[in-house]
Enzyme design. Structure first.
Site, PDB file in Angstrom:
ATOM      1  N   GLY A 196       9.987  -1.499  16.928  1.00 19.85           N
ATOM      2  CA  GLY A 196       9.725  -0.302  17.715  1.00 19.85           C
ATOM      3  C   GLY A 196      10.858   0.104  18.637  1.00 19.85           C
ATOM      4  O   GLY A 196      10.672   0.952  19.518  1.00 19.85           O
ATOM      5  N   HIS A 208       1.624 -11.531  13.667  1.00 20.06           N
ATOM      6  CA  HIS A 208       2.556 -10.502  14.144  1.00 20.06           C
ATOM      7  C   HIS A 208       2.947 -10.833  15.580  1.00 20.06           C
ATOM      8  O   HIS A 208       2.127 -11.350  16.344  1.00 20.06           O
ATOM      9  CB  HIS A 208       1.890  -9.126  14.058  1.00 20.06           C
ATOM     10  N   ASN A 228       2.182  -1.054   8.642  1.00 15.81           N
ATOM     11  CA  ASN A 228       1.348  -1.634   9.698  1.00 15.81           C
ATOM     12  C   ASN A 228       1.083  -0.536  10.719  1.00 15.81           C
ATOM     13  O   ASN A 228       1.966  -0.182  11.487  1.00 15.81           O
ATOM     14  CB  ASN A 228       2.111  -2.812  10.335  1.00 15.81           C
ATOM     15  N   SER A 235      11.902  -1.519  12.884  1.00 14.50           N
ATOM     16  CA  SER A 235      12.640  -0.244  12.902  1.00 14.50           C
ATOM     17  C   SER A 235      13.168   0.170  11.531  1.00 14.50           C
ATOM     18  O   SER A 235      14.233   0.775  11.432  1.00 14.50           O
ATOM     19  CB  SER A 235      13.783  -0.291  13.930  1.00 14.50           C
ATOM     20  N   GLU A 260      10.475 -10.429  11.097  1.00 10.54           N
ATOM     21  CA  GLU A 260      10.508  -9.325  12.046  1.00 10.54           C
ATOM     22  C   GLU A 260      11.132  -9.793  13.360  1.00 10.54           C
ATOM     23  O   GLU A 260      10.434 -10.376  14.205  1.00 10.54           O
ATOM     24  CB  GLU A 260       9.094  -8.811  12.327  1.00 10.54           C
TER      25      GLU A 260
HETATM   26  P1  PGA Z   1       8.367  -0.767  13.624  1.00 11.28           P
HETATM   27  O1  PGA Z   1       7.282  -1.947  13.592  1.00 11.28           O
HETATM   28  O2  PGA Z   1       8.671  -0.417  12.191  1.00 11.28           O
HETATM   29  O3  PGA Z   1       7.691   0.345  14.366  1.00 11.28           O
HETATM   30  O4  PGA Z   1       9.569  -1.291  14.321  1.00 11.28           O
HETATM   31  C1  PGA Z   1       7.336  -2.960  12.619  1.00 11.28           C
HETATM   32  C2  PGA Z   1       6.211  -3.933  12.824  1.00 11.28           C
HETATM   33  O5  PGA Z   1       5.904  -4.289  13.958  1.00 11.28           O
HETATM   34  O6  PGA Z   1       5.599  -4.385  11.838  1.00 11.28           O
END
Ligand code: PGA
Length: 251
Positions: free
Chosen positions: A170, A91, A9, A210, A164
């Protein structure tokens, strides 16, 4: 046996130069034994889909209508027309930044499936909800509200669930493997309750938040984890390719 899926993504990242990343991924994983998906910004979908080989291309959102007076929005048919095969829906950044609730996500997912797209439907708890011990209830509610019915075409081919946890996106924070396992088992059980054992077993459930090369193998070893939805670490081949390889190794 569910085929594994490594999904990237890109969020609001990427310009024409970034098409090289997709081309390099396609070359590096020409004989992949897992599904690979990249969801770039909408501006790149058509060009990306024109030469992405084994890498499927998806959108990051769509409208629930086929066309009409919705300035700035993109319909599922338009995503298909541009060459997308998948779309991420619900999301947490859309739920937070754009006020999307379960009903909206479900309507979008119905429209996406009708247009022939695979709906990658995201669910996940906030840190406050985890701390309050309500994670599984929150996930149950989001699944019940955001995932369309079998009568709307929801099945193992048309729906993917991405778990998630909002606090893991993030942040570099990842739940324990036991916590991931508990939620994925719970999601699998809810899907089986709702769709019956066959379809409930066929729908893939990804973990997101992450995921990096360094933790991917551990996460992919968890029961009922069928792959990952990867944000930051999907932006370069150097970061994403080892995650795809780890998923292949997980068998
Ligand atoms: P990330 O994001 O891997 O940067 O934590 C995952 C997402 O929001 O799909």
């Amino acid at each position: 046996m569910r085929r594994k899926l490594a999904a990237g993504n890109w969020k609001m990242n990427g310009t024409q130069d970034s098409l090289d990343v997709i081309a390099a991924l396609a070359e590096a994983h020409a004989t992949a034994i897992v599904d690979i998906l990249v969801c770039p910004p909408a501006t790149l979908i058509a060009a990306a889909a024109a030469g992405s080989g084994p890498v499927a291309i998806g959108g990051q959102d769509c409208h629930m209508a086929e066309s009409g007076a919705h300035t700035g929005d993109i319909s599922p048919l338009m995503l298909r027309d541009a060459g997308a095969s998948h779309v991420i829906l619900g999301h947490s950044e859309r739920r937070q930044d754009h006020g999307e609730d379960d009903d909206m996500v479900c309507a979008k997912a119905r429209a996406a499936i009708k247009a022939g797209l695979v709906a990658v439907i995201c669910v996940g708890e906030s840190l406050a909800e985890r701390d309050a011990g309500t994670t599984l209830d929150v996930i149950s509610g989001q699944l019940a509200g955001s995932v369309p019915d079998a009568a709307d075409g929801a099945d193992g081919a048309s729906v993917v669930i991405a778990y998630e946890p909002i606090w893991a996106i993030g942040t570099g924070k990842v739940p324990t493997m036991a916590q991931i396992g508990d939620v994925h088992d719970h999601i699998r059980a809810r899907l089986e309750d709702r769709f019956g054992p066959e379809v409930g077993q066929a729908i893939r459930v990804l973990y997101g938040g992450s995921v990096k090369a360094g933790n991917a193998a551990d996460i992919f070893a968890v029961r009922n984890v069928d792959g990952a939805l990867v944000g930051g670490a999907s932006l370069t081949v150097q970061d994403f390719s080892p995650i795809v390889t780890a998923l292949e190794a997980a068998g």
